[in-house]
Design a protein around this motif. Structure first.
Motif, mmCIF file in Angstrom:
data_model
loop_
_atom_site.group_PDB
_atom_site.id
_atom_site.type_symbol
_atom_site.label_atom_id
_atom_site.label_comp_id
_atom_site.label_asym_id
_atom_site.label_seq_id
_atom_site.Cartn_x
_atom_site.Cartn_y
_atom_site.Cartn_z
ATOM 1 N N THR A 1 0.852 -1.191 0.000
ATOM 2 C CA THR A 1 0.000 0.000 0.000
ATOM 3 C C THR A 1 0.890 1.245 0.000
ATOM 4 O O THR A 1 1.726 1.424 0.892
ATOM 5 C CB THR A 1 -0.889 0.012 1.257
ATOM 6 O OG1 THR A 1 -1.669 -1.177 1.243
ATOM 7 C CG2 THR A 1 -1.796 1.224 1.273
ATOM 8 N N GLU A 2 0.706 2.061 -1.012
ATOM 9 C CA GLU A 2 1.502 3.289 -1.088
ATOM 10 C C GLU A 2 0.879 4.341 -0.187
ATOM 11 O O GLU A 2 -0.342 4.498 -0.162
ATOM 12 C CB GLU A 2 1.548 3.791 -2.531
ATOM 13 C CG GLU A 2 2.354 2.870 -3.434
ATOM 14 C CD GLU A 2 2.473 3.428 -4.830
ATOM 15 O OE1 GLU A 2 1.568 4.158 -5.257
ATOM 16 O OE2 GLU A 2 3.482 3.120 -5.493
ATOM 17 N N PHE A 3 1.748 5.041 0.545
ATOM 18 C CA PHE A 3 1.266 6.047 1.489
ATOM 19 C C PHE A 3 2.168 7.279 1.357
ATOM 20 O O PHE A 3 3.369 7.149 1.115
ATOM 21 C CB PHE A 3 1.317 5.483 2.917
ATOM 22 C CG PHE A 3 0.378 6.156 3.849
ATOM 23 C CD1 PHE A 3 -0.999 6.036 3.676
ATOM 24 C CD2 PHE A 3 0.843 6.937 4.897
ATOM 25 C CE1 PHE A 3 -1.871 6.662 4.531
ATOM 26 C CE2 PHE A 3 -0.036 7.558 5.752
ATOM 27 C CZ PHE A 3 -1.394 7.427 5.571
ATOM 28 N N PRO A 4 1.558 8.453 1.463
ATOM 29 C CA PRO A 4 2.351 9.670 1.180
ATOM 30 C C PRO A 4 3.595 9.775 2.039
ATOM 31 O O PRO A 4 4.676 10.085 1.555
ATOM 32 C CB PRO A 4 1.384 10.805 1.482
ATOM 33 C CG PRO A 4 0.052 10.208 1.531
ATOM 34 C CD PRO A 4 0.194 8.764 1.810
ATOM 35 N N SER A 5 3.435 9.509 3.298
ATOM 36 C CA SER A 5 4.595 9.638 4.183
ATOM 37 C C SER A 5 4.410 8.739 5.385
ATOM 38 O O SER A 5 3.304 8.607 5.911
ATOM 39 C CB SER A 5 4.761 11.087 4.646
ATOM 40 O OG SER A 5 5.784 11.166 5.600
ATOM 41 N N LEU A 6 5.508 8.103 5.784
ATOM 42 C CA LEU A 6 5.448 7.251 6.964
ATOM 43 C C LEU A 6 5.954 8.006 8.196
ATOM 44 O O LEU A 6 6.352 7.400 9.189
ATOM 45 C CB LEU A 6 6.284 5.990 6.743
ATOM 46 C CG LEU A 6 5.851 5.117 5.552
ATOM 47 C CD1 LEU A 6 6.766 3.910 5.436
ATOM 48 C CD2 LEU A 6 4.416 4.666 5.710
ATOM 49 N N MET A 7 5.893 9.353 8.085
ATOM 50 C CA MET A 7 6.430 10.196 9.160
ATOM 51 C C MET A 7 5.795 9.864 10.503
ATOM 52 O O MET A 7 6.478 9.745 11.517
ATOM 53 C CB MET A 7 6.179 11.664 8.805
ATOM 54 C CG MET A 7 6.857 12.655 9.697
ATOM 55 S SD MET A 7 6.605 14.321 9.101
ATOM 56 C CE MET A 7 5.158 14.793 9.973
ATOM 57 N N PHE A 8 4.480 9.684 10.481
ATOM 58 C CA PHE A 8 3.790 9.437 11.749
ATOM 59 C C PHE A 8 3.888 7.973 12.149
ATOM 60 O O PHE A 8 4.000 7.661 13.335
ATOM 61 C CB PHE A 8 2.320 9.846 11.625
ATOM 62 C CG PHE A 8 2.161 11.301 11.257
ATOM 63 C CD1 PHE A 8 2.628 12.301 12.100
ATOM 64 C CD2 PHE A 8 1.567 11.665 10.065
ATOM 65 C CE1 PHE A 8 2.493 13.632 11.745
ATOM 66 C CE2 PHE A 8 1.429 12.989 9.715
ATOM 67 C CZ PHE A 8 1.904 13.986 10.544
ATOM 68 N N ILE A 9 3.826 7.087 11.129
ATOM 69 C CA ILE A 9 3.853 5.656 11.442
ATOM 70 C C ILE A 9 5.176 5.279 12.091
ATOM 71 O O ILE A 9 5.241 4.458 13.002
ATOM 72 C CB ILE A 9 3.621 4.842 10.151
ATOM 73 C CG1 ILE A 9 2.203 5.091 9.643
ATOM 74 C CG2 ILE A 9 3.846 3.359 10.381
ATOM 75 C CD1 ILE A 9 1.886 4.475 8.312
ATOM 76 N N ARG A 10 6.223 5.930 11.614
ATOM 77 C CA ARG A 10 7.540 5.604 12.179
ATOM 78 C C ARG A 10 7.643 5.979 13.642
ATOM 79 O O ARG A 10 8.478 5.462 14.368
ATOM 80 C CB ARG A 10 8.624 6.310 11.375
ATOM 81 C CG ARG A 10 9.166 5.421 10.258
ATOM 82 C CD ARG A 10 10.421 5.988 9.703
ATOM 83 N NE ARG A 10 10.183 7.221 9.152
ATOM 84 C CZ ARG A 10 10.058 7.655 7.891
ATOM 85 N NH1 ARG A 10 10.223 7.103 7.117
ATOM 86 N NH2 ARG A 10 9.767 8.742 7.372
ATOM 87 N N LYS A 11 6.785 6.891 14.064
ATOM 88 C CA LYS A 11 6.850 7.312 15.466
ATOM 89 C C LYS A 11 6.188 6.310 16.406
ATOM 90 O O LYS A 11 6.328 6.408 17.610
ATOM 91 C CB LYS A 11 6.152 8.675 15.621
ATOM 92 C CG LYS A 11 6.890 9.806 14.923
ATOM 93 C CD LYS A 11 6.131 11.098 15.083
ATOM 94 C CE LYS A 11 6.854 12.230 14.367
ATOM 95 N NZ LYS A 11 6.075 13.473 14.371
#
Lengths: 695, 303
Positions: A32-42
């Motif tokens: 699944t393509e997602f714009p940014s994993l900025m939050f998921i990485r947290k």
């Protein structure tokens, strides 16, 4: 419990598949393509790394289905059933009693019945037996029974038949009985005269391992046999004082090693003895006896040729039906000019022949009248225009009612728009192939007209050269039976009502082609006219065992006044056989030697349709095979000197394959697998739907 | 945002419907024609150097505007007329980084931003403002200088652009600040995947020259609500990094982080006198614009 193919259990590793589906595959679905994993990485990673099995029932169903599928492929069987059978010493006995007509030689039949009865009497208390009576076919009595009375009754009531020996059907039947049996000792007792002619049909039959074949020969040790038989008859027709006379010639064969002298051969017509002729027969030879001509009327007569009785009386008699000679009435319609020349070859060709004879009349299209069609079966429009107006309409009606029309294209052929609707298409101006000429490029050898030429060295119609012909464009539903080498139709057939029309694109003389001077011309023209007249040569006799389709004997039935009647056949022994009832309507199986009579079922006819039935003469050859040779062929073991006798107590060892095949456990497992997959599909669909609704 | 609220004077135009309209000019007109109020006041002052048309000379016209070349060819007097000039330069800075290409439905964030930019520039042109465009990812990609005649160029550029490279605000915003010498309105359209404090620090130089800075953050509903169900690998569109994710396990934490990010960005913008608006791509553009303008009008009264 055992397995025939236990290696399939290696496939149990496939049980990991459902687990993968449940645990691993779910995470490895498409990305699944997602714009940014900025939050998921947290978010702490370890909290979603693991997946749990959410539906244990589905997992169980899938694993169970795979395991059962593997079990089915490994072909399981239970040994307990085999152990139960091992404790039994009972035998499965199949008595094969030959009742072909050669068993009528001397007292072979009595000896055979006695031998069969002896086998029954020697059965043990737990032995099961089946009696199979056979000649060219096989008929089994009660299967695997311990009821000796019924077995002895069947043997006692059995009668000799008219069929020839074929070992294949009864041995296949026995093979099937052995296959179904769960007893360990399998024994077949073949009571026969072991004619070599019947062995060929037994190829491919193989008894199960351990089965024993006990041959019982009833030949009484004869080193040589003697047998005289009537091999067949020929008719020679002639007309005397307007009456048809038939000379019957009978062929007599001697299969013995001694010459036969002063053998009386008699001819009976319609039950009356006509003539007796004495003949000489060389050792293992034959001779022909010619009787004086017999005048026959307008209805068929039955005849019988008989020799002095010998040890095998069945083949000393030969029955036949002599029908009056058939005549096909042909009318050749020609052009006003040169009609006689154009039809010369055709008339000459039709002038030859007696079966059928052709009664040819000629006229011109100008003089053609509807009255000319009365009594005709075939009209040939030979290189001329068609009759028009009322005569043309009458010709159309003639074809619809079952008549045949042959249109021969030539120099003077035209077909005006007001001509009768007979042609299968439209023909054009002649194509000139002067020089080498054209040949026939395609011939439908499966058609009755050309069937005669299909065999090698039976005439080649393609050798004829065609220098001119008219091209035809087929527009109506029609069949092209032959084409020239450039693809244009040469012979086209069109069916109209009950009749048919043939279009021949070239002439039937030697102007446009050289067919008329070829050897194939005469049989070709005969076939054309016979086909148009729907002529079928009457069958003077058939062999016993042959099945007759009376529906195909329309003309004979019509002559006997039975066309619309409900039919019943009276066999030579007097048995009434309904042939117009049920799904087998019209079919008559001839089982007895002699004359069958077909009557109206309600009122017996004075002149019934008669059918002559004779025995198969292959059976007259009494040459026998070594019984042990046949036994070896069937059991795959060398036998002889009593080495394969059941007295040695040879028992059948149930192999794993036997047990597995009999029990067929795999089949039940597959059904179970199918049910499991159905359940899995239903449950998983329901779960998915529930999940979607929740979303 | 409440998408079911009815707005007086504005037609409800679904972005998915607009997406089917090929021409951006038509699309912008479709949306903007529905507004009552303008983006800002734009009185006509002075003349510009932008030639508009010729008109026959009338007594009283300034003879400086007579076109002598036309007179030489036609022997008649024509005066040149020029486009009226406005006070404002209106520039749109549109983020075209790869993350903008995301769209859980038919419409991507870039499409939404593209339509938004088209609507705003069309609207400003109607008010005689000069419009310009800068697209950027990790650097400035294209630049259309502000002009009263650049609507077509801007629309053409908007139509042409595609999201491709990873994005970063720092360098393009720093470089763009050099272009805005003249006072104007700057609209920055991006998804702002950046630390809010850093993002606002980078935005601040744009407002130094007296520019009116407006920030539109565009997010897809999937980015806000995280509606995924099936455990799967999530791949970062910009970095290509992939992480196995069980959405049901982290949905709550994720939405909380997103809301915190939005709140922080909004708060910091307010503190620095930057107008901020969040646009959900599920919301119709005219609806979103109206809400923003209503808020801006209210804020201007406060200011």
């Amino acid at each position: 419990m055992g397995f025939l193919a236990p290696l399939f259990f290696l496939g149990l590793a496939a049980l990991a598949v459902p687990v993968i589906i449940h645990m691993i595959q779910r995470e490895r679905k498409e990305v699944t393509e997602f714009p940014s994993l900025m939050f998921i990485r947290k978010i702490p990673f370890h909290s979603f790394r693991r997946q749990r099995i959410r539906n244990w029932l589905l997992l169980f169903l899938r694993c169970a289905a795979i395991a059962l599928l593997l079990a089915a492929f490994s072909r399981p069987f239970f040994r307990a059933a085999a152990l139960a059978a091992v404790t039994s010493t009972a035998r499965e006995v199949v008595i094969l009693l030959d009742r072909s007509y050669s068993m009528g030689y001397d007292n072979r039949w009595d000896r055979a019945k006695t031998a069969a009865a002896d086998v029954v009497n020697q059965l043990g208390p737990d032995d099961r037996a089946t009696v199979i009576l056979f000649d060219s076919g096989a008929e089994a009595g009660p299967r695997s029974t311990t009821d000796r009375a019924s077995l002895l009754g069947l043997i006692g009531e059995s009668e000799i038949g008219s069929g020839s020996t074929r070992y294949g059907p009864p041995l296949k039947l026995a093979e099937g009985i052995f296959e179904d049996s769960d007893l360990l000792q399998l024994e077949a007792v073949l009571v026969s005269d072991f004619q070599r002619s019947g062995v060929e049909s037994a190829s491919g039959v193989r008894f199960p391992a351990g089965a024993v074949l006990t041959p019982v020969a009833v030949t009484n040790g004869e080193a040589e046999t003697e047998n005289v038989s009537v091999a067949g008859v020929l008719f020679d027709r002639e007309y005397f004082s307007g009456r048809e006379r038939v000379s019957v010639s009978a062929r007599i064969t001697n299969r013995g090693m001694d010459a036969v002298s002063s053998l009386d051969v008699s001819l009976a017509i319609d039950g009356r003895d006509i003539e007796t002729v004495a003949t000489e027969l060389p050792p293992n030879g034959s001779s022909t006896v010619r009787f004086a001509p017999v005048t026959i009327g307008d209805r068929p007569v039955t005849g019988t040729v008989r020799t002095q009785g010998d040890l095998l009386p069945t083949d000393d008699v030969f029955h036949f039906v002599a029908s009056p000679g058939q005549v096909v009435n042909v009318l050749i319609v020609g052009n006003e000019r040169g009609a006689s020349e154009a039809a010369l070859y055709l008339r000459r060709a039709l002038g030859v022949g007696s079966s059928p004879a052709f009664n040819v009349a000629t006229t011109t299209v100008t003089n053609f009248d509807a009255v000319d069609l009365v009594g005709r079966q075939v009209v040939v429009l030979n290189d001329t225009r068609p009759p028009t107006g009322q005569a043309g309409s009458r010709l159309e009606q003639f074809v619809s009612d079952g008549g045949g029309v042959m249109v021969v294209a030539g120099e003077r052929s035209v077909w005006p728009p007001d001509g009768p609707d007979l042609l299968p298409g439209t023909f054009g101006s002649p194509i000139d192939r002067t020089g080498r000429g054209a040949g026939l490029g395609f011939v439908d050898y499966s058609h009755p007209i050309f069937e005669l030429f299909s065999a090698p060295r039976s005439g080649d119609v393609t050798t004829a050269r065609f220098f001119r012909y008219r091209p035809m464009e087929v527009t109506e539903p029609a069949t092209v039976l032959a084409r020239f080498d450039d693809g244009h139709p040469a012979l086209v057939e069109r069916q109209i009502g009950d009749g048919r029309v043939l279009f021949w694109a070239s002439t039937l003389d030697n102007f446009w082609n050289d067919l008329a001077v070829r050897p194939v011309y005469l049989p070709f023209v005969h076939r054309l006219i016979e086909h148009l007249a729907d002529y079928a040569a009457p069958t003077p006799w058939v062999s016993a065992g042959q099945v007759l389709n009376l529906a195909e004997q329309r003309s004979l039935l019509a002559d006997a006044g039975l066309a619309e009647a409900e039919l019943v056949a009276i066999s030579p022994s007097g048995e009434r056989i309904l042939v117009s009832e049920g799904v087998r309507a019209g079919f008559l199986t001839t089982t007895e030697q002699g004359i069958y009579e077909v009557h109206d079922a309600t009122t017996p006819s004075e002149s019934p349709l008669t059918l002559a039935v004779n025995v198969d003469l292959a059976e007259s050859n009494l040459t026998s095979i070594d019984p042990d040779e046949l036994a070896s062929m069937l059991t795959g073991r060398v036998t002889g000197d009593g080495g394969d006798s059941p007295a040695e107590g040879q028992t059948r060892a149930f192999t794993s394959e036997d047990l597995e095949r009999r029990q067929g456990v795999w089949w039940y497992l597959l059904v179970l697998v199918f049910l499991l997959f159905v359940a899995e599909t239903v449950i998983s669909n329901r779960l998915s739907r529930t999940a979607l609704n929740v979303d | 945002m409440d998408t079911e609220q009815t707005v007086a004077g504005a037609r409800f135009v679904d972005p998915k419907v607009l997406a089917r309209i090929g021409s951006l000019a038509l699309l912008a007109r479709t949306v903007v024609d529905g507004f009552i109020n303008g983006l800002h006041k734009a009185p006509y002052l002075g003349v510009s150097i932008d030639f508009a048309e010729h008109r026959g000379y009338m007594p009283g016209d300034d003879i400086r505007f007579i076109d002598w070349r036309v007179f030489a060819r036609t022997d008649r007097f024509y005066v040149k007329q020029f486009e009226a000039d406005t006070n404002a330069n209106f520039s749109v800075m549109l983020d075209v980084s790869r993350s903008m290409s995301f769209g859980s439905k038919r419409l991507t964030k870039l499409d939404y931003g593209r339509y938004l930019a088209a609507c705003l520039t069309y609207f400003c042109t109607k008010q005689r403002d000069r419009v310009g465009l800068i697209t950027f990812d990790s650097d400035i990609v294209t630049r259309v200088p502000p002009s009263a005649k650049h609507l077509d160029v801007v629309l053409h550029e908007l139509d042409r652009i595609e999201a491709g490279n990873p994005g970063s605000l720092e360098r393009p915003l720093f470089r763009a600040a050099e272009f805005f010498k003249r006072r104007g309105i700057i609209v920055v359209i991006s998804d702002f995947y950046e630390d809010p404090k850093k993002a606002v620090d980078m935005l601040k130089p744009l407002s130094y020259g007296g520019n009116d800075l407006i920030v539109f953050q565009i997010l897809d509903p999937a980015e806000i609500d995280f509606p995924y169900d099936e455990p799967t690998n999530f791949e970062d569109l910009e970095t290509g990094q992939s992480i196995p994710v069980v959405p049901e396990k982290l949905r709550k934490q994720y939405t909380q982080l997103v809301q915190e990010h939005i709140a922080a960005l909004s708060k910091l913008c307010g503190e620095n006198r930057i107008d901020y608006a969040l646009f959900n791509t599920a919301m119709p553009i005219d609806h979103a614009l109206f809400k923003f303008l209503a808020m801006r009008e209210k804020m201007s009264r406060v200011r």
